[in-house]
Write a protein that holds these residues in place. Structure first.
Motif, short mmCIF file in Angstrom:
data_model
loop_
_atom_site.label_atom_id
_atom_site.label_comp_id
_atom_site.label_asym_id
_atom_site.label_seq_id
_atom_site.Cartn_x
_atom_site.Cartn_y
_atom_site.Cartn_z
N LEU A 409 49.06 79.10 23.29
CA LEU A 409 47.97 80.05 23.54
C LEU A 409 46.60 79.50 23.15
CD1 LEU A 409 49.47 83.45 22.23
CD2 LEU A 409 49.70 82.41 24.49
N ALA A 410 46.58 78.36 22.47
CA ALA A 410 45.31 77.84 21.94
C ALA A 410 44.31 77.56 23.07
CB ALA A 410 45.57 76.57 21.14
N HIS A 500 53.74 63.80 24.21
CA HIS A 500 53.87 64.29 22.84
C HIS A 500 53.25 65.68 22.71
CE1 HIS A 500 53.92 64.04 18.42
NE2 HIS A 500 52.69 64.52 18.46
N VAL A 501 52.05 65.82 23.27
CA VAL A 501 51.33 67.09 23.16
C VAL A 501 52.02 68.17 24.00
CG1 VAL A 501 49.15 68.24 23.75
CG2 VAL A 501 49.12 65.98 22.65
N ARG A 502 52.44 67.79 25.19
CA ARG A 502 52.98 68.78 26.13
C ARG A 502 54.18 69.51 25.54
NH1 ARG A 502 53.62 65.90 30.40
NH2 ARG A 502 51.56 66.35 31.23
N GLU A 503 54.98 68.78 24.80
CA GLU A 503 56.17 69.38 24.21
C GLU A 503 55.83 70.63 23.40
OE1 GLU A 503 58.94 67.27 21.34
OE2 GLU A 503 58.91 66.02 23.17
N GLN A 504 54.68 70.59 22.71
CA GLN A 504 54.33 71.72 21.85
C GLN A 504 53.45 72.75 22.53
OE1 GLN A 504 55.73 72.13 18.96
NE2 GLN A 504 56.78 70.17 19.31
N VAL A 505 52.60 72.32 23.45
CA VAL A 505 51.57 73.25 23.94
C VAL A 505 51.94 73.95 25.25
CG1 VAL A 505 49.77 71.82 22.87
CG2 VAL A 505 50.18 71.64 25.34
N SER A 506 53.03 73.54 25.87
CA SER A 506 53.29 74.12 27.18
C SER A 506 53.82 75.55 27.03
CB SER A 506 54.30 73.28 27.95
OG SER A 506 55.58 73.57 27.47
N LEU A 507 53.40 76.37 27.97
CA LEU A 507 53.87 77.75 27.99
C LEU A 507 55.38 77.79 28.19
CD1 LEU A 507 52.71 80.60 27.92
CD2 LEU A 507 52.53 80.52 30.40
N GLU A 508 55.88 76.79 28.90
CA GLU A 508 57.32 76.77 29.22
C GLU A 508 58.17 76.78 27.96
OE1 GLU A 508 55.02 75.18 30.90
OE2 GLU A 508 55.32 76.18 32.83
N GLN A 509 57.66 76.13 26.89
CA GLN A 509 58.51 76.11 25.70
C GLN A 509 58.60 77.50 25.06
OE1 GLN A 509 57.94 76.11 22.24
NE2 GLN A 509 55.72 76.02 22.08
N LEU A 510 57.58 78.34 25.26
CA LEU A 510 57.70 79.74 24.81
C LEU A 510 58.65 80.50 25.73
CD1 LEU A 510 54.11 81.11 23.98
CD2 LEU A 510 55.94 80.55 22.39
#
Ligand code: ATP
Length: 515
Positions: A409-410, A500-510
């Motif tokens: 969401l950042a 590396h970043v995508r793993e944490q920031v993607s909406l898909e992981q939520l």
């Protein structure tokens, strides 16, 4: 969690929320979202929208207009009954909602009970059984009964639309104006919350139309259009995000209660008789949506409605522990066939579903989930804003203000920072890294001030990752990637940063945690 004043100040200073028309001393209960605010708000909306429409094959979206035929609001009951009980204090001339004054009284009484419980907890230590104490201690029970009795009488009066009973209750409970302490009240009267305006050049009552006070009715009147054009079978849902307007009597809590706000609503159409099962499922689904953002269990709770609207057969709020206490964040309501049946009757157009299985036509029942986007924004911000002590560059303790917004969401995902501003080889390399990353995420490039201050600026707007370009980068094409929450720094090849970043920031992981 930061206190409310600090939160409001932070929202303004860092470009999240400003008072509307501030240069004219502001317009009360209207706010503007700044550059970071709009990004966060859009991300919240996207999280909701995708959770509804992408994860459920049987939920589709619409975007209805704010203006609707005025009959809509007659059928829905808003013209006749969308009122709040208003009362003025004669001495201070301050205006209040009568129900909120009585709720405030009950909260005060319950706070006395809590105080007793806290004292007893200290006295008894380890062996203290709170539930037992609350159900046996005469003083605590007395406070609880007093608060319950006041709320019950209030709910009965509201249910019956009995304004005199509300006035009598305020007088009997000796409720005073919280500002002036005066107990001189005017009569309680009904105040309709809908804004109206004129349509085109038609003058007078004939041209009177309303700004919608909820988005739901745009869904109801489109029920058959959507069902037919998308060939949905029951059960299915229609989701919508949009502005709503309410002329709130008292609106003092920043973006919690505004006169213009945004709703995210979903109406789920089901076969009559199955609605309570769906209601239970949607309660669980919505709570999971909130919890997936990492809000602790203690900050969210269900609150059943004591006083059901005449058309509802079940209703619950999801409440969040805002800096000013637990308040409604979302409502989940089993609304029976009230709205569709009312529109069917007033419009004379059939709003029925033909059930091929049973060969019958009927008006579906509806379970709705309704959440305020702005209240969700406030919930996320109030949980995220923290002050903590962390080691600075020299290993000494220093305090930092950080917005621990869930990374998906950042507003900004990555900041790219050249170690020094006046070394062209560093700044041009950093600019190239920025250009490569901006295709993947919202990024920021910042070269002003010492690196420590730049980290703090990114912390204050909640950027999950800072990528620093230093002299080693020029040698081996690696950068340091700093994690906002753990402060850990890892050295990575530039080519691996995006993954590396995508793993944490993607909406898909939520979203993956919701299925
Ligand atoms: P409240 O009791 O706080 O006035 P409500 O029960 O009238 O809220 P609903 O009609 O159920 O609210 O609206 C659904 C959601 O819309 C609420 O849960 C809330 O998040 C949001 N909402 C309602 N009124 C406002 C407002 N004035 N400002 C911001 N959000 C609002």
């Amino acid at each position: 969690m930061a206190d409310f004043k600090t939160l409001v100040a932070h929202c303004k200073e860092y470009g999240f929320v400003y008072q509307s028309s501030e240069i004219y001393d502001g317009l009360s209960a209207a706010y503007d979202y700044g550059p970071y605010g709009v990004e966060l708000k859009n991300n919240i909306k996207r999280y909701w929208w995708e959770a509804m429409t992408r994860l459920h094959a049987n939920i589709v979206g619409i975007d209805a207009s704010i203006f609707m035929a005025p009959q809509t609001w007659k059928a829905s009951g808003h013209v006749d009954a969308f009122n709040d009980p208003l009362v003025d204090n004669k001495q201070s001339k301050k205006r209040y909602r009568a129900d909120q004054l009585i709720e405030g009284y009950a909260e005060k009484v319950l706070a006395k009970a809590d105080k007793e419980v806290t004292k007893a907890k200290k006295r008894f230590g380890e062996s203290f059984d709170e539930a037992q104490y609350r159900s046996t201690n005469a003083r605590v029970m007395g406070y609880q009964e007093k608060a319950d009795a006041a709320l019950k009488r209030m709910n009965d009066a509201l249910g019956a639309g009995d304004m005199q009973a509300l006035y009598d209750l305020i007088v009997e409970l000796e409720i005073a104006d919280p500002e002036s302490g005066s107990r001189e009240w005017t009569d309680v009267r009904q105040f309709n919350l809908m804004f109206s305006t004129q349509l085109g050049a038609v003058a007078g009552e004939a041209g009177k139309i309303y700004l919608r006070p909820e988005t739901a009715q745009g869904i109801f009147v489109n029920f058959l259009n959507v069902q037919k054009s998308t060939r949905q079978k029951l059960p299915f849902g229609i989701a919508q995000i949009g502005k709503a307007f309410r002329n709130e009597i008292v609106a003092r809590q920043f973006i919690f209660r505004m006169r213009e706000f945004e709703q995210m609503e979903m109406q789920f159409f089901v076969k009559p008789g199955t609605e309570l099962d769906w209601y239970a499922r949607w309660k669980a689904t919505r709570m999971q949506w909130h919890r997936t953002l990492g809000h602790p269990e203690s900050k969210l709770r269900f609150h059943d409605h004591e006083n059901l609207a005449h058309y509802a057969n079940a209703a619950v709020d999801i409440e969040f522990d805002f800096p000013f206490g637990f308040r409604e964040l979302e409502g989940i309501h089993s609304r029976t066939d009230f709205d569709l049946a009312a529109h069917q009757e007033l419009s004379g157009k059939k709003l029925q579903y033909f059930d091929a299985e049973t060969q019958e036509s009927y008006v579906p029942y509806v379970v709705e989930t309704s959440i305020g986007c702005d209240r969700m924004f406030l919930a996320v911000m109030s949980h995220a804003l923290q002050e903590e002590t962390v080691p600075d560059a020299d290993g000494k303790d220093s305090t930092r203000t950080v917005l621990k917004i869930p990374a998906p969401l950042a507003p900004v995902k990555v900041a790219v920072l050249p170690l020094l501003k006046n070394r062209e080889e560093l700044t041009s390399k950093a600019a190239a890294v920025f250009d490569a990353l901006k295709l993947h995420f919202p990024c920021q490039y910042d070269e002003k001030d010492a690196i420590g201050r730049r980290y703090r600026r990114q912390d204050a707007i909640g950027t999950p990752y800072c990528v620093t370009v230093d002299f080693d980068t020029l040698e081996d094409d690696t950068v340091t990637v700093r994690d906002r929450d753990t402060l850990e720094q890892v050295r990575l090849p530039i080519a691996e940063v995006a993954a590396h970043v995508r793993e944490q920031v993607s909406l898909e992981q939520l979203l993956a945690q919701l299925v």
